[in-house]
Design an enzyme around this catalytic site. Structure first.
Site, mmCIF file in Angstrom:
data_model
loop_
_atom_site.group_PDB
_atom_site.id
_atom_site.type_symbol
_atom_site.label_atom_id
_atom_site.label_comp_id
_atom_site.label_asym_id
_atom_site.label_seq_id
_atom_site.Cartn_x
_atom_site.Cartn_y
_atom_site.Cartn_z
ATOM 1 N N TYR A 98 -1.846 0.431 10.658
ATOM 2 C CA TYR A 98 -2.081 -0.331 9.420
ATOM 3 C C TYR A 98 -0.844 -0.307 8.535
ATOM 4 O O TYR A 98 -0.370 -1.349 8.075
ATOM 5 C CB TYR A 98 -3.294 0.249 8.671
ATOM 6 C CG TYR A 98 -3.399 -0.210 7.230
ATOM 7 C CD1 TYR A 98 -3.694 -1.541 6.918
ATOM 8 C CD2 TYR A 98 -3.191 0.687 6.168
ATOM 9 C CE1 TYR A 98 -3.783 -1.967 5.595
ATOM 10 C CE2 TYR A 98 -3.277 0.261 4.846
ATOM 11 C CZ TYR A 98 -3.570 -1.060 4.560
ATOM 12 O OH TYR A 98 -3.632 -1.477 3.255
ATOM 13 N N THR A 158 0.801 -1.217 0.000
ATOM 14 C CA THR A 158 0.000 0.000 0.000
ATOM 15 C C THR A 158 0.839 1.274 0.000
ATOM 16 O O THR A 158 1.954 1.281 0.533
ATOM 17 C CB THR A 158 -0.909 -0.003 1.254
ATOM 18 O OG1 THR A 158 -1.451 1.301 1.448
ATOM 19 C CG2 THR A 158 -0.148 -0.345 2.526
HETATM 20 N N1 LIG Z 1 -8.510 -1.136 -1.182
HETATM 21 C C1 LIG Z 1 -7.457 -0.312 -1.263
HETATM 22 O O1 LIG Z 1 -7.579 0.884 -1.610
HETATM 23 C C2 LIG Z 1 -6.064 -0.836 -0.958
HETATM 24 C C3 LIG Z 1 -5.003 0.062 -1.055
HETATM 25 C C4 LIG Z 1 -3.722 -0.409 -0.771
HETATM 26 C C5 LIG Z 1 -3.519 -1.734 -0.445
HETATM 27 N N2 LIG Z 1 -4.567 -2.580 -0.330
HETATM 28 C C6 LIG Z 1 -4.298 -3.973 0.039
HETATM 29 O O2 LIG Z 1 -4.944 -4.808 -0.901
HETATM 30 C C7 LIG Z 1 -5.423 -5.996 -0.272
HETATM 31 C C8 LIG Z 1 -6.901 -6.171 -0.555
HETATM 32 O O3 LIG Z 1 -7.615 -5.042 -0.071
HETATM 33 P P1 LIG Z 1 -9.199 -4.944 -0.181
HETATM 34 O O4 LIG Z 1 -9.562 -3.522 -0.119
HETATM 35 O O5 LIG Z 1 -9.669 -5.796 -1.313
HETATM 36 O O6 LIG Z 1 -9.649 -5.625 1.207
HETATM 37 P P2 LIG Z 1 -10.875 -6.595 1.548
HETATM 38 O O7 LIG Z 1 -11.073 -6.491 3.038
HETATM 39 O O8 LIG Z 1 -12.041 -6.306 0.694
HETATM 40 O O9 LIG Z 1 -10.318 -8.046 1.187
HETATM 41 C C9 LIG Z 1 -9.406 -8.729 1.994
HETATM 42 C C10 LIG Z 1 -9.888 -10.164 2.158
HETATM 43 O O10 LIG Z 1 -8.868 -10.894 2.869
HETATM 44 C C11 LIG Z 1 -9.504 -11.859 3.672
HETATM 45 N N3 LIG Z 1 -8.600 -12.236 4.752
HETATM 46 C C12 LIG Z 1 -8.057 -11.416 5.691
HETATM 47 N N4 LIG Z 1 -7.307 -12.128 6.548
HETATM 48 C C13 LIG Z 1 -7.370 -13.427 6.154
HETATM 49 C C14 LIG Z 1 -6.779 -14.624 6.637
HETATM 50 N N5 LIG Z 1 -6.057 -14.642 7.759
HETATM 51 N N6 LIG Z 1 -7.036 -15.783 5.973
HETATM 52 C C15 LIG Z 1 -7.824 -15.775 4.862
HETATM 53 N N7 LIG Z 1 -8.410 -14.661 4.361
HETATM 54 C C16 LIG Z 1 -8.190 -13.497 5.008
HETATM 55 C C17 LIG Z 1 -10.763 -11.153 4.184
HETATM 56 O O11 LIG Z 1 -11.747 -12.096 4.595
HETATM 57 C C18 LIG Z 1 -11.175 -10.286 3.004
HETATM 58 O O12 LIG Z 1 -12.196 -10.888 2.227
HETATM 59 C C19 LIG Z 1 -5.099 -5.847 1.213
HETATM 60 O O13 LIG Z 1 -3.918 -6.555 1.474
HETATM 61 C C20 LIG Z 1 -4.876 -4.358 1.393
HETATM 62 O O14 LIG Z 1 -3.977 -4.070 2.456
HETATM 63 C C21 LIG Z 1 -5.846 -2.152 -0.575
#
Ligand SMILES: NC(=O)c1ccc[n+]([C@@H]2O[C@H](COP(=O)([O-])OP(=O)(O)OC[C@H]3O[C@@H](n4cnc5c(N)ncnc54)[C@H](O)[C@@H]3O)[C@@H](O)[C@H]2O)c1
Length: 316
Positions: free
Chosen positions: A150, A127
Site C-alpha cells: 500500500y 499517507t
Molecule cells: N483513512 C485514513 O486513515 C488515511 C490515511 C492516510 C491516507 N489516506 C488516503 O486518503 C484517501 C481516502 O481514504 P479513505 O479512508 O477515505 O478511503 P475510502 O475507501 O473510504 O474512500 C476512497 C474512495 O475512492 C473511490 N475510488 C477508488 N478508486 C477509484 C477509481 N479508480 N475511480 C473512482 N473512484 C475510486 C472508492 O470507491 C472509495 O469510495 C485515500 O487516498 C487514502 O490512501 C487515508
C-alpha cells in the site's frame, strides 16, 4: 470556485465535500466509482445522503480509469485527489492489483487529464505509510521507506504527481494523512472493528501486543486542514503532514473505549502484523504555518463520536 473531489463517497472524501460546501463560494463535483473495497457500497451511498440533497453538489458515479475528461475537467479550479485503495493489511498478495489500478493507474490518468485541462491546484491525498519505520517525530524531509505494498503504491502516486508537476506545471500539493478516525471510518480500520466487536460482545482482535502507537487524526480536524489548502497561498510544490491532536497506543485507545462502554472487554492478540510501523508521530509545524492548522479533537471526544455514528448507521 468549482472543486472536484475524487473519492467523494469515501470516509474522508464525503466529509471534505460537506466541509467545502459550507463556503457559499464553492461548487463541489464529487466523483466516485464505488469500486471494490472493504467498505460496502451501501455504506458509501449512505455517506453521500446529505450531499445528494445539496444544490451546489453534483455526484458523478464514474471510475477514474474510464471517465471522459472533456465532460469533467473543463471549468474545474481545484482537484482534490482522494480516490484510491486504502488499507495496509489487504495490500499483500493477489489484491495488490487493486492498489496498482486505483492508486497508480488512476492517478496517472487523472494527471493526464489535468495536463489537457489545467487546474489552479492539484492536491494529492497521501499517507504516513510512505515513511515506514521511524523513531520520534517525523517531518516532511524524512526519507521515505514504505513497509507495505500500500505504502509503495501511494508513494508511487506521489512520484507520478511530481513528474507531471515538473513537466506540465501541474500545481501540486501533497498532504500526508496520519491514521484518520471518527464518524464514517472504514470498517477495515482498527477503531471501527473494535467498536463493532464490543457492540457484538466479541473479543477485540489486536494486531501485535497493542503497545504500538499512532498519531490519530480526527476526521473533522483532517478536513479542516485539507479544506484550508483551497485558499492557502505558498503551498504549491509542498508536501505537508496532517497529524492529529493526540498520540496513543492501541491499548490506551481500548481503555478509552471501555470507559465509554462502561465495561471491560476481552482482548484477543493476533500476532505481529506485517507492513505496519511500530510508531507514527507527525511533525505538523509545516501544516501550522502554511495552513493555519491546529488539531482540536482529543481521542476521548473523537472516539465517542465514532461510537455514536456506528451505533446509528443503518447501512452497517
Ligand atoms: N483513512 C485514513 O486513515 C488515511 C490515511 C492516510 C491516507 N489516506 C488516503 O486518503 C484517501 C481516502 O481514504 P479513505 O479512508 O477515505 O478511503 P475510502 O475507501 O473510504 O474512500 C476512497 C474512495 O475512492 C473511490 N475510488 C477508488 N478508486 C477509484 C477509481 N479508480 N475511480 C473512482 N473512484 C475510486 C472508492 O470507491 C472509495 O469510495 C485515500 O487516498 C487514502 O490512501 C487515508
Amino acid at each position: 470556485m468549482k472543486i472536484l473531489i475524487t473519492g467523494a463517497a469515501g470516509f474522508i472524501g464525503s466529509h471534505l465535500c460537506e466541509r467545502l460546501l459550507i463556503d457559499t463560494r464553492h461548487e463541489v463535483v464529487g466523483l466516485d466509482g464505488l469500486v471494490t473495497s472493504s467498505t460496502p457500497v451501501k455504506a458509501r451511498e449512505y455517506n453521500l445522503r446529505h450531499l445528494l440533497q445539496h444544490p451546489r453538489f453534483t455526484f458523478i458515479k464514474q471510475d477514474l480509469l474510464t471517465v471522459q475528461w472533456d465532460q469533467l475537467l473543463p471549468g474545474i479550479d481545484i482537484v482534490y485527489h482522494l480516490a484510491g485503495m486504502p488499507g495496509v493489511r489487504s495490500s499483500w498478495g493477489e489484491d495488490f492489483k487493486h492498489y496498482i489500478r486505483n492508486n497508480i493507474e488512476a492517478t496517472q490518468r487523472l494527471l493526464e487529464g489535468c495536463r489537457t485541462y489545467p487546474v489552479s491546484k492539484f492536491i494529492y491525498a497521501s499517507t504516513s505509510s510512505v515513511y515506514g519505520e521511524k523513531i520520534g517525530q517525523v517531518n516532511e524531509m524524512a526519507s521515505t521507506a514504505p513497509l507495505s505494498p500500500y505504502g509503495v503504491s501511494k508513494l508511487t502516486g506521489e512520484q507520478l504527481c511530481k513528474v507531471y508537476a515538473h513537466n506540465d506545471a501541474i500545481p501540486l500539493t501533497i498532504l500526508r494523512f496520519f491514521t484518520v478516525y471518527g464518524p464514517r471510518q472504514r470498517p477495515d480500520m482498527a477503531f471501527h472493528r473494535f467498536i463493532q466487536h464490543i457492540l457484538q460482545n466479541k473479543p477485540i482482535p489486536i494486531n501485535g501486543d497493542g503497545t504500538q502507537t499512532r498519531d490519530f487524526t480526527y476526521v473533522e480536524d483532517c478536513v479542516t486542514a485539507i479544506a484550508a489548502a483551497a485558499h492557502a497561498d505558498n503551498i504549491m510544490g509542498e508536501t505537508i503532514n496532517i497529524g492529529g491532536k493526540e498520540r496513543a497506543s492501541v491499548l490506551d485507545c481500548i481503555a478509552i473505549l471501555e470507559e465509554h462502554f462502561g465495561k471491560k472487554v476481552e482482548r484477543q492478540f493476533m500476532g505481529k502484523p506485517i507492513g505496519e510501523p511500530s510508531h507514527t508521530w507527525a511533525d505538523i509545524s509545516k501544516a501550522q504555518s502554511l495552513l493555519g492548522y491546529e488539531p482540536k479533537t482529543d481521542l476521548r471526544k473523537g472516539l465517542k463520536a465514532e461510537i455514536l455514528d456506528i451505533y446509528n448507521n443503518p447501512s452497517l
